[in-house]
Design an enzyme around this catalytic site. Structure first.
Site: not given
Ligand code: SAH
Ligand code: SF4
Length: 357
Positions: A92, A105, A112, A116, A119, A160, A332
């Site tokens: 995406e 973005c 990933c 998390c 996410c 990531e 994301c």
């Molecule tokens: N992996 C990297 C970049 C991709 S995620 C990272 O974690 O920074 C990009 C951003 O989206 C991160 O700040 C993450 O905390 C946020 N994010 C992920 N899932 C989300 C959600 N459900 N609602 C709001 N922000 C979210």
């Molecule tokens: Fe975590 Fe960023 Fe990976 Fe989502 S994309 S699982 S927020 S590290």
């Protein structure tokens, strides 16, 4: 499958041309056609002789991403795209309008590994890294679809970036190359969940791009629950790496803080956030969580406002900016998840149809 020409740096392109007996200045022309003029077919590289155009067409592909879905937010026009890669995987990217900025973005990996809990991408696991060309192509294709020129690129889509370091940096170099896409390096932000070795390498190499860290919690115990990678890279060490980056590079860092109801959004958390980031020149982006799992939902508007006000009033160094566009399944990985659901539903319908027939 042919290699994508977008994977080649300007040096590699010059090497390829030398091997083909062509002069080096052709590399400049090719780079300009691809990035400055955003041509989508080798045949349109009008500054090149026909012979070279057909040779390029034989050896390389110029577009490998196919747009398979798009949604537009009725609220702020945020546009989200789902692309299919050459091997069938999907990723995406998003266009966010926030005057005077137009931010792209983009994704760095398919899925990933870091899991998390809030996410949607985390639920996919890691499928593979993107190549530099696949990263750059997201930008080129979106640029082609909108009227104005993009002003900022953030690696905040799927994946990531620090775990696909080399490809991400190569892509960022192409995007910021004066004869490439020509976007200022500071306008390209690499966002990490806190991979300390990546942050250190980024600092040692004096990378000119901007850095964002997804902090999301101020207590190790909570952070470990919502971001399991935190067990390996605890908050104190992470903030120390951030401080060193900021000091050595004389740059402001961005901390992302996803507000999740009953998990990290109390005034006590806001207080800790101010204390922990006090010594680091930074700005903080507070993002109400976009719910992908009933356990992880956004707090009430009132709680979000109180949290923001607390932080805003107590730290002159902190500016708050709420990211837009998350209201259209824009966090994301969510469009991907929706698309998979749709696919399963359609499959069920077809199976039922077959049964009826
Ligand atoms: N992996 C990297 C970049 C991709 S995620 C990272 O974690 O920074 C990009 C951003 O989206 C991160 O700040 C993450 O905390 C946020 N994010 C992920 N899932 C989300 C959600 N459900 N609602 C709001 N922000 C979210
Ligand atoms: Fe975590 Fe960023 Fe990976 Fe989502 S994309 S699982 S927020 S590290």
């Amino acid at each position: 499958m042919k290699n994508s020409i977008l994977d080649l740096s300007s040096e590699k392109l010059t090497e390829y041309l030398a091997a083909a007996g062509e002069p080096a200045f052709r590399s400049k022309q090719i780079f300009e056609s691809i990035y400055a003029q955003n041509k989508t077919s080798f045949d349109d590289f009008s500054t090149l002789p026909k012979k070279i155009r057909s040779r390029l067409d034989q050896d390389f592909s110029l577009r490998t991403l196919k747009k398979i879905d798009e949604i537009v937010s009725p609220v702020d026009n945020t546009r989200k795209f789902l692309w299919q890669l050459g091997d069938g995987y999907k990723i995406e990217s998003v266009v966010i309008y926030e005057k005077p900025r137009i931010t792209f973005c983009i994704s760095s990996q398919v899925g990933c590994a870091l899991d998390c809990k809030f996410c949607a991408t985390g639920k996919m696991g890691i499928l593979r890294n993107l190549t530099p060309g696949e990263i750059v192509e997201q930008v080129l294709q979106m640029q082609d679809l909108i009227d104005a020129k993009v002003t900022n690129v953030v690696f905040m889509g799927m994946g990531e970036p620090m775990l696909n370091y080399e490809s991400v940096i190569r892509a960022a170099e192409i995007l910021s190359h004066p004869r490439g896409f020509g976007l200022g390096a500071r306008r390209i932000t690499i966002s990490t969940s806190g991979i300390i070795p990546g942050i250190k390498r980024f600092t040692e190499e004096k990378q000119p791009f901007s850095l964002a860290i997804s902090l999301n919690s101020t207590e190790d115990e909570i952070r470990e629950k919502i971001m399991p990678i935190s067990r390996k890279y605890p908050i104190e060490e992470l903030l120390e790496a951030a401080r060193i980056y900021s000091e050595n590079m004389r740059r402001i860092i961005t901390f992302e803080y996803v507000l999740i109801d009953k998990i990290n959004s109390s005034i006590a958390n806001a207080k800790q956030l101010v204390q922990l980031t006090h010594r680091i020149p930074c700005k903080i982006n507070v993002i109400p969580c976009n719910s992908t799992d009933p356990e992880y939902s956004p707090p009430s508007r009132e709680t979000v406002r109180e949290f923001e006000n607390y932080v805003n009033n107590r730290s002159r160094r902190i500016t708050l900016r709420k990211r837009k566009g998350w209201e259209i399944q824009a966090a994301c990985g969510q469009l991907y998840a929706e698309n998979e659901k749709k696919k399963r539903k359609n499959k069920n319908i077809t199976e039922q149809d077959n049964l009826i027939r």
